[in-house]
Design an enzyme around this catalytic site. Structure first.
Site, short mmCIF file in Angstrom:
data_model
loop_
_atom_site.label_atom_id
_atom_site.label_comp_id
_atom_site.label_asym_id
_atom_site.label_seq_id
_atom_site.Cartn_x
_atom_site.Cartn_y
_atom_site.Cartn_z
CG ASP A 46 80.82 -79.56 1.17
OD1 ASP A 46 81.92 -79.18 1.77
OD2 ASP A 46 80.49 -80.10 0.26
NE ARG A 47 84.46 -83.94 4.61
CZ ARG A 47 85.88 -84.28 4.78
NH1 ARG A 47 86.85 -83.85 4.10
NH2 ARG A 47 86.18 -85.37 5.87
CB THR A 77 75.84 -97.56 -27.29
OG1 THR A 77 76.14 -98.50 -28.31
CG2 THR A 77 76.89 -96.67 -26.59
CG ASP A 112 77.81 -84.10 0.73
OD1 ASP A 112 77.24 -84.27 -0.31
OD2 ASP A 112 77.87 -82.97 1.42
CB THR A 142 78.68 -79.99 -10.14
OG1 THR A 142 79.91 -80.67 -10.12
CG2 THR A 142 77.71 -80.09 -11.41
CB SER A 143 74.41 -78.01 -8.85
OG SER A 143 74.63 -78.87 -7.79
CB VAL A 179 78.79 -72.26 -3.35
CG1 VAL A 179 79.30 -72.28 -4.74
CG2 VAL A 179 77.90 -71.14 -3.05
N GLY A 184 86.02 -79.12 4.12
CA GLY A 184 85.10 -78.17 3.42
C GLY A 184 83.88 -77.75 3.94
CE LYS A 193 73.78 -78.42 -3.46
NZ LYS A 193 75.02 -78.68 -4.29
#
EC number: 2.7.1.33
Length: 257
Positions: A111-112, A187, A132, A10-11, A7, A109, A13
């Site tokens: 995830d780390r 642009t 990461d 932003t997203s 988690v 974190g 997985k």
């Protein structure tokens, strides 16, 4: 079958894993208001594209989360619909793999933790720089003895995209994608090129400065949602989009004895 959930800000997985191998994986947006039933409905639809009964084989789950408001919903997902208690990754799991967090504030974190576990498992005798590229881009310095002794935290590519959307009134919305050249005549193309080359330059600049300051020979490992922008970069020794998922699974298996 193990379900590994990462988690992010932003997203989110989600991966189905069997014997350490990712069988299938999906990415959905992270939403604090999504209920357990909605998570289950979403996963069921995605999983059914592979096999109608693939979820029947789920025997365990592990979760890495940096979004606390989501945790209870994901926990309820597995308790209610799979009748299992998921493992939530914490800093204490680093100890199971001989990793030590040697920072002024020794909390990182989940995830780390998963990233470092997976990287150290593959390269146990190397000094590592594990990058990461998520909502934030985090550079982790892990010595060959398993000590996390340094870090750099910088904006992720999604932060840069979001800032451009929020802080400019007239510029068109865009995404970061590969651009062959940096100078463009429209642009929209100029925005894409600026985001792409700007982010690459930031990551490359920080990486090379870390290597200049380091007294160690570093193996550079990259993972995360933004890593797809970094093909053919000679300063990245290894790219693994599934590094976090692999670490989550390894931690789960370790906790099961």
């Amino acid at each position: 079958m193990i379900v590994a959930v990462d988690v992010g800000n932003t997203s989110t997985k989600i991966a189905l894993c069997e014997n350490g191998t990712v069988v299938d994986k999906w990415r959905i947006s992270t939403c604090g208001k999504r209920t357990a039933a909605e998570y289950f409905s979403c996963i069921s639809v995605l999983a059914s594209r592979r096999s109608a009964d693939i979820l029947a084989g789920v025997r365990g789950a592990a979760i890495s989360s940096v979004v606390p408001v989501v945790n209870r919903h994901v926990e309820e997902l597995f308790e209610r619909f799979f009748n299992i208690s998921p493992v939530f990754i914490t800093n204490s799991h680093a100890d199971l793999f001989g990793l030590k967090i040697c920072l002024a504030q020794p909390t990182i974190g989940a995830d780390r933790v998963a990233d470092l576990v997976a990287a150290k498992t593959v390269w146990p005798t190397s000094d590592l720089l594990v990058i990461d590229m998520g909502t934030a881009t985090v550079f982790n310095l892990l010595d060959r003895n398993g000590g996390l002794y340094g870090q750099v935290v910088a904006p992720g590519v999604s932060c840069l995209v979001h800032s451009m959307r929020e802080c400019t009134a007239l510029l068109p919305q865009t995404l970061a994608r590969e651009s062959e050249k940096i100078v463009c005549d429209s642009t929209a193309a100029s925005l894409e090129a600026g985001l792409y080359w700007g982010y690459r330059a930031m990551v490359e600049g920080i990486t090379k400065q870390i290597m200049r300051e380091s007294t160690r020979t570093l193996r550079v490992i990259a993972t995360g949602g933004g890593v797809g922008l970094f093909r053919n970069c000679d300063y990245l020794n290894h790219i693994d989009e599934l590094l976090t998922i692999k670490g989550i699974v390894q931690i789960y298996e370790k906790t099961q004895g």
